[in-house]
Design a protein around this motif. Structure first.
Motif, PDB file in Angstrom:
ATOM      1  N   ASP A  92      28.303  38.886   0.283  1.00  0.00           N
ATOM      2  CA  ASP A  92      29.074  40.257   0.449  1.00  0.00           C
ATOM      3  C   ASP A  92      28.261  40.612  -0.376  1.00  0.00           C
ATOM      4  O   ASP A  92      26.731  41.525   0.858  1.00  0.00           O
ATOM      5  N   LEU A  93      28.241  41.394  -1.292  1.00  0.00           N
ATOM      6  CA  LEU A  93      26.541  42.088  -1.972  1.00  0.00           C
ATOM      7  C   LEU A  93      25.883  41.123  -2.190  1.00  0.00           C
ATOM      8  O   LEU A  93      24.124  41.743  -2.096  1.00  0.00           O
ATOM      9  N   ALA A  94      25.811  39.980  -1.953  1.00  0.00           N
ATOM     10  CA  ALA A  94      24.844  38.872  -1.984  1.00  0.00           C
ATOM     11  C   ALA A  94      24.297  38.627  -0.940  1.00  0.00           C
ATOM     12  O   ALA A  94      25.653  38.033   0.504  1.00  0.00           O
ATOM     13  N   GLU A  95      22.784  38.035   0.067  1.00  0.00           N
ATOM     14  CA  GLU A  95      23.077  37.551   1.264  1.00  0.00           C
ATOM     15  C   GLU A  95      22.545  36.375   0.725  1.00  0.00           C
ATOM     16  O   GLU A  95      22.794  35.946   2.177  1.00  0.00           O
ATOM     17  N   SER A  96      22.471  35.479   0.156  1.00  0.00           N
ATOM     18  CA  SER A  96      22.118  34.113  -0.291  1.00  0.00           C
ATOM     19  C   SER A  96      22.642  33.764  -1.370  1.00  0.00           C
ATOM     20  O   SER A  96      21.903  34.438  -2.361  1.00  0.00           O
ATOM     21  N   TRP A  97      22.332  32.539  -1.721  1.00  0.00           N
ATOM     22  CA  TRP A  97      22.943  31.413  -3.029  1.00  0.00           C
ATOM     23  C   TRP A  97      22.342  30.112  -3.051  1.00  0.00           C
ATOM     24  O   TRP A  97      22.517  30.061  -1.246  1.00  0.00           O
ATOM     25  N   THR A  98      21.603  29.978  -3.833  1.00  0.00           N
ATOM     26  CA  THR A  98      20.709  28.278  -4.358  1.00  0.00           C
ATOM     27  C   THR A  98      21.854  27.973  -5.358  1.00  0.00           C
ATOM     28  O   THR A  98      22.616  28.488  -6.326  1.00  0.00           O
ATOM     29  N   PHE A  99      22.171  26.896  -5.221  1.00  0.00           N
ATOM     30  CA  PHE A  99      22.563  26.021  -6.173  1.00  0.00           C
ATOM     31  C   PHE A  99      21.407  25.081  -7.237  1.00  0.00           C
ATOM     32  O   PHE A  99      20.767  24.251  -5.974  1.00  0.00           O
ATOM     33  N   SER A 100      20.842  24.950  -8.436  1.00  0.00           N
ATOM     34  CA  SER A 100      20.093  23.653  -8.482  1.00  0.00           C
ATOM     35  C   SER A 100      21.100  22.621  -8.715  1.00  0.00           C
ATOM     36  O   SER A 100      22.257  22.226  -7.991  1.00  0.00           O
ATOM     37  N   PRO A 101      19.940  21.436  -8.258  1.00  0.00           N
ATOM     38  CA  PRO A 101      20.418  19.667  -8.554  1.00  0.00           C
ATOM     39  C   PRO A 101      21.521  19.044  -9.463  1.00  0.00           C
ATOM     40  O   PRO A 101      22.523  18.541  -8.743  1.00  0.00           O
ATOM     41  N   ASP A 102      20.934  20.126 -10.512  1.00  0.00           N
ATOM     42  CA  ASP A 102      22.093  19.308 -11.938  1.00  0.00           C
ATOM     43  C   ASP A 102      23.303  19.957 -11.706  1.00  0.00           C
ATOM     44  O   ASP A 102      24.176  20.183 -12.191  1.00  0.00           O
ATOM     45  N   CYS A 103      23.922  20.909 -10.762  1.00  0.00           N
ATOM     46  CA  CYS A 103      24.606  21.984 -10.556  1.00  0.00           C
ATOM     47  C   CYS A 103      24.945  23.031 -11.728  1.00  0.00           C
ATOM     48  O   CYS A 103      26.065  24.170 -11.703  1.00  0.00           O
ATOM     49  N   ARG A 104      24.071  23.451 -12.137  1.00  0.00           N
ATOM     50  CA  ARG A 104      23.992  24.540 -13.564  1.00  0.00           C
ATOM     51  C   ARG A 104      23.132  25.509 -13.644  1.00  0.00           C
ATOM     52  O   ARG A 104      23.840  26.169 -14.293  1.00  0.00           O
ATOM     53  N   ARG A 105      23.068  25.598 -12.813  1.00  0.00           N
ATOM     54  CA  ARG A 105      22.937  27.595 -12.520  1.00  0.00           C
ATOM     55  C   ARG A 105      22.282  27.692 -11.107  1.00  0.00           C
ATOM     56  O   ARG A 105      22.469  26.485  -9.806  1.00  0.00           O
ATOM     57  N   LEU A 106      22.626  29.106 -10.766  1.00  0.00           N
ATOM     58  CA  LEU A 106      23.383  29.589  -9.927  1.00  0.00           C
ATOM     59  C   LEU A 106      22.306  30.671  -9.222  1.00  0.00           C
ATOM     60  O   LEU A 106      22.246  31.394 -10.485  1.00  0.00           O
ATOM     61  N   THR A 107      21.692  30.969  -8.139  1.00  0.00           N
ATOM     62  CA  THR A 107      20.590  32.064  -7.834  1.00  0.00           C
ATOM     63  C   THR A 107      21.673  32.470  -7.285  1.00  0.00           C
ATOM     64  O   THR A 107      21.689  32.512  -5.629  1.00  0.00           O
ATOM     65  N   PHE A 108      21.824  33.904  -6.857  1.00  0.00           N
ATOM     66  CA  PHE A 108      21.944  34.864  -6.172  1.00  0.00           C
ATOM     67  C   PHE A 108      20.461  35.639  -5.499  1.00  0.00           C
ATOM     68  O   PHE A 108      20.755  36.354  -6.048  1.00  0.00           O
ATOM     69  N   ARG A 109      20.454  36.026  -4.066  1.00  0.00           N
ATOM     70  CA  ARG A 109      19.553  37.030  -3.630  1.00  0.00           C
ATOM     71  C   ARG A 109      20.428  38.231  -3.139  1.00  0.00           C
ATOM     72  O   ARG A 109      21.168  37.524  -2.645  1.00  0.00           O
ATOM     73  N   LEU A 110      20.319  39.590  -3.886  1.00  0.00           N
ATOM     74  CA  LEU A 110      21.382  40.767  -3.682  1.00  0.00           C
ATOM     75  C   LEU A 110      20.839  40.893  -2.513  1.00  0.00           C
ATOM     76  O   LEU A 110      19.811  40.848  -1.924  1.00  0.00           O
ATOM     77  N   ARG A 111      21.580  42.031  -1.189  1.00  0.00           N
ATOM     78  CA  ARG A 111      22.123  42.236  -0.510  1.00  0.00           C
ATOM     79  C   ARG A 111      20.638  43.514   0.080  1.00  0.00           C
ATOM     80  O   ARG A 111      20.995  44.769  -1.564  1.00  0.00           O
ATOM     81  N   PRO A 112      19.695  43.822  -0.026  1.00  0.00           N
ATOM     82  CA  PRO A 112      19.112  45.199  -0.645  1.00  0.00           C
ATOM     83  C   PRO A 112      19.302  46.367   0.479  1.00  0.00           C
ATOM     84  O   PRO A 112      20.003  46.846   1.198  1.00  0.00           O
ATOM     85  N   GLY A 113      19.419  47.987  -0.785  1.00  0.00           N
ATOM     86  CA  GLY A 113      19.589  48.636   0.139  1.00  0.00           C
ATOM     87  C   GLY A 113      20.967  49.163   0.004  1.00  0.00           C
ATOM     88  O   GLY A 113      21.598  50.117   0.871  1.00  0.00           O
ATOM     89  N   VAL A 114      21.628  48.709  -0.953  1.00  0.00           N
ATOM     90  CA  VAL A 114      23.490  48.851  -1.130  1.00  0.00           C
ATOM     91  C   VAL A 114      22.967  49.954  -2.021  1.00  0.00           C
ATOM     92  O   VAL A 114      22.275  49.935  -2.922  1.00  0.00           O
ATOM     93  N   THR A 115      23.619  50.781  -1.575  1.00  0.00           N
ATOM     94  CA  THR A 115      24.567  52.003  -2.899  1.00  0.00           C
ATOM     95  C   THR A 115      25.616  52.310  -3.160  1.00  0.00           C
ATOM     96  O   THR A 115      26.739  51.383  -2.629  1.00  0.00           O
ATOM     97  N   TRP A 116      25.538  52.219  -4.411  1.00  0.00           N
ATOM     98  CA  TRP A 116      27.648  52.460  -5.507  1.00  0.00           C
ATOM     99  C   TRP A 116      27.919  54.651  -4.011  1.00  0.00           C
ATOM    100  O   TRP A 116      26.872  54.779  -3.348  1.00  0.00           O
ATOM    101  N   HIS A 117      28.804  54.505  -4.273  1.00  0.00           N
ATOM    102  CA  HIS A 117      29.889  56.111  -4.108  1.00  0.00           C
ATOM    103  C   HIS A 117      29.331  56.619  -4.008  1.00  0.00           C
ATOM    104  O   HIS A 117      29.428  57.929  -3.129  1.00  0.00           O
TER     105      HIS A 117
END
Length: 553
Positions: A92-117
């Motif tokens: 949704d607001l994130a366009e992709s995500w990845t987990f580290s091999p040990d499942c302890r780090r989650l990284t989101f890459r946010l969707r560019p150009g999104v604005t608040w109302h």
């Protein structure tokens, strides 16, 4: 998204298993009464009028737990992820995500150009702020438990967010479907512990979602308008109006008069009051197993209900089949715990309570309720066993349940009075303050089986969801272990154990899972029913130009 992540595999498998529960549409009256099957040209415009049984309690959904507030909040705010038609997570607001091999780090890459109302840019700082706001001790959020294992949340520039966990957490990804809040507006209110006093709470919410807030009249309506800057494109329906109609019977009358475009029907309305040509021309009917159960709950701080034998006696005294047949006309399944039959966490290998008045009387006798007074009521220490059942105004099914429970318990020798309260008053003055003896209400189960926030003993403050005051170290352990495992087979063992404990304890009497029975005006096109119900693609619903009824910008 990393396909090798154990957490992602868990969620994906759950989604595949959920496909079997796809919803259906009543198309007996022809294809023109099933807008999901038509190929009309999408158009912008028109107003969609929906109904709410209760008024909202806030316009900041991270500090609420009621369905009305979330229905409105879901259109104003967005999360980093959401569920698609088949209950698989998607960006949704994130366009992709990845987990580290040990499942302890989650990284989101946010969707560019999104604005608040209000035109301000959405950035990673808003995500970090939302997490800090939820876990802040001064914020009355019932969702803190979803972030107990989060060690830190960090922004890497405006477009990347790193979430570090102390240990693997099964809901790491899906917990970020939570509503992201605007730092630039709410930060001072959160810092000062005054989030409920923020203008955004009642008359000026600002989100990134598909609809923008226009107005609210307490107890009557909330008006939203399509967000032209929504990242996925402007929604087709120009306006959404939520009318607060605190009665299922009145809502049904409004539906027949075309005063609302959608409503959730009762089983009686669905089966017996809408099966005629004019209604089928005007509305499409849907039915599918809901992710919610109805229950008879107790204040476990009350010494009478603190005795497990009393709760077990009540379970034996309640004829669930009579409830299902008499109240929802067979459109539901008996509940033995908080998980829906057919889902991967469910087990039927738990203690059950067949209707048995003799066994119920014996259990009450063991608990010291042996004598009867002149009115036929059981007495202990000179006091008759009488109490009050609370439920919410406007829900005819819950009122009928309370009446049947009253009758069945009277046969057992227990007196119950029924009190019907307006939803906001019931929630604020009675449920949150634990000023009740017994209640007839319901819980939504969600997609993930983690129910830490409902059953864990740490979740008993007024703003949290363990309203009944349940506490069992064995249940706590099962909940903790179930959410910390990131392999489904491991989680299954813990959730089966949880169901065994709850079935034995009967902290509430689990009554039934009913079917969801929504109807939508036949002029609305673009509906695609599936395992996720019908609302997941609401921004794609539309009214063909020639069928539009209202003028809206």
């Amino acid at each position: 998204m990393s396909p090798r992540s154990p957490v992602t595999r868990v969620v994906a498998l759950a989604a595949l298993l959920a496909v079997a529960a796809a919803c259906t549409v009543d198309t007996d009256s022809g294809m023109d009464q099933a807008p999901l099957l038509t190929a009309a040209q999408p158009a912008y415009g028109d107003t969609y009028i929906d109904s709410l049984l209760g008024d909202i309690s806030s316009l900041i959904p991270t500090i609420t737990s009621d369905g009305s507030s979330h229905a409105v909040g879901n259109l104003i705010y967005s999360g980093l992820v959401r569920y698609d038609k088949n209950l698989s997570p998607e960006g949704d607001l994130a366009e992709s995500w990845t987990f580290s091999p040990d499942c302890r780090r989650l990284t989101f890459r946010l969707r560019p150009g999104v604005t608040w109302h209000d035109g301000q840019p959405f950035t990673a700082d808003d995500v970090v702020f939302t997490w800090k706001a939820i876990v802040d001790s001064k914020t009355p959020s019932p969702y803190k438990a979803d972030y107990l294992d989060v060690e830190r949340v960090e922004a890497e520039g405006p477009g990347v967010v790193h979430v570090d966990y102390r240990q693997p957490y099964a809901k790491a990804l899906t917990s970020w479907s939570t509503w992201i809040l605007p730092r630039h507006l709410l930060e001072p209110f959160v810092r000062e512990g005054r989030i409920r006093e923020a203008p955004q709470n009642w008359n000026a919410p600002v989100g990134t979602g598909p609809y923008r807030f226009v107005s609210r009249k307490a107890g009557e309506r909330v008006v939203l308008v399509a967000n032209p800057g929504y990242w996925e494109g402007r929604p087709h329906l120009s306006r959404v109006v939520y009318r607060v109609i605190p009665s299922q019977a009145t809502t049904f009358l409004e539906l027949k008069a075309k005063g609302v475009d959608s409503a959730a029907l009762t089983a009686l309305q669905y089966k017996r009051q809408t099966d005629y040509p004019a209604f089928k021309r005007a509305y499409a009917k849907f039915h599918y197993p809901s992710n919610a159960y109805t229950y008879f709950g107790f204040n476990l701080k009350d010494p009478r209900f603190a005795d497990r034998r009393v709760r077990q006696a009540f379970a034996h005294a309640i004829n669930k089949r009579e409830l299902i047949d008499g109240v929802i006309l067979g459109m539901g399944r008996e509940a033995t715990g908080p998980y829906k039959p057919g889902t991967w966490a469910y087990t039927d290998r738990v203690k059950t309570y067949p209707y048995d008045m003799d066994r119920a009387r014996a259990l009450l006798a063991e608990a010291g309720w042996r004598e009867r007074n002149a009115d036929g009521l059981l007495v202990k220490d000179g006091k008759p066993f009488t109490f009050e059942i609370l439920t919410n105004q406007g829900n005819d099914e819950r009122k009928k349940i309370a009446e049947i429970l009253q009758s069945q318990l009277r046969e057992l020798g227990v007196g119950a009075e029924i009190r019907i309260l307006e939803w906001a008053a019931l929630l604020k003055e009675h449920i949150r303050k634990r000023r009740f003896e017994a209640i007839v209400l319901g819980w939504g189960t969600g997609v993930d089986p983690d129910q830490f926030v409902i059953w864990h003993s740490s979740q008993q403050s007024p703003e949290q969801m363990n309203h009944i005051g349940y506490s069992n170290p064995a249940a706590d352990a099962a909940l903790e272990q179930g959410r910390s495992a990131c392999v489904q087979a491991e989680r299954v063992k813990h959730y089966h154990r949880l169901q065994e404990i709850l079935a034995e304890d009967q902290p509430i009497v689990f009554l039934y899972f009913r079917e969801a029975l929504p109807v939508v005006s036949s002029r609305i096109h673009g509906i695609q029913p599936g395992p996720n119900g019908i609302n997941f693609n609401f921004t794609k619903w539309f009214v063909p130009r020639q069928l539009q009824r209202y003028t809206a910008g």
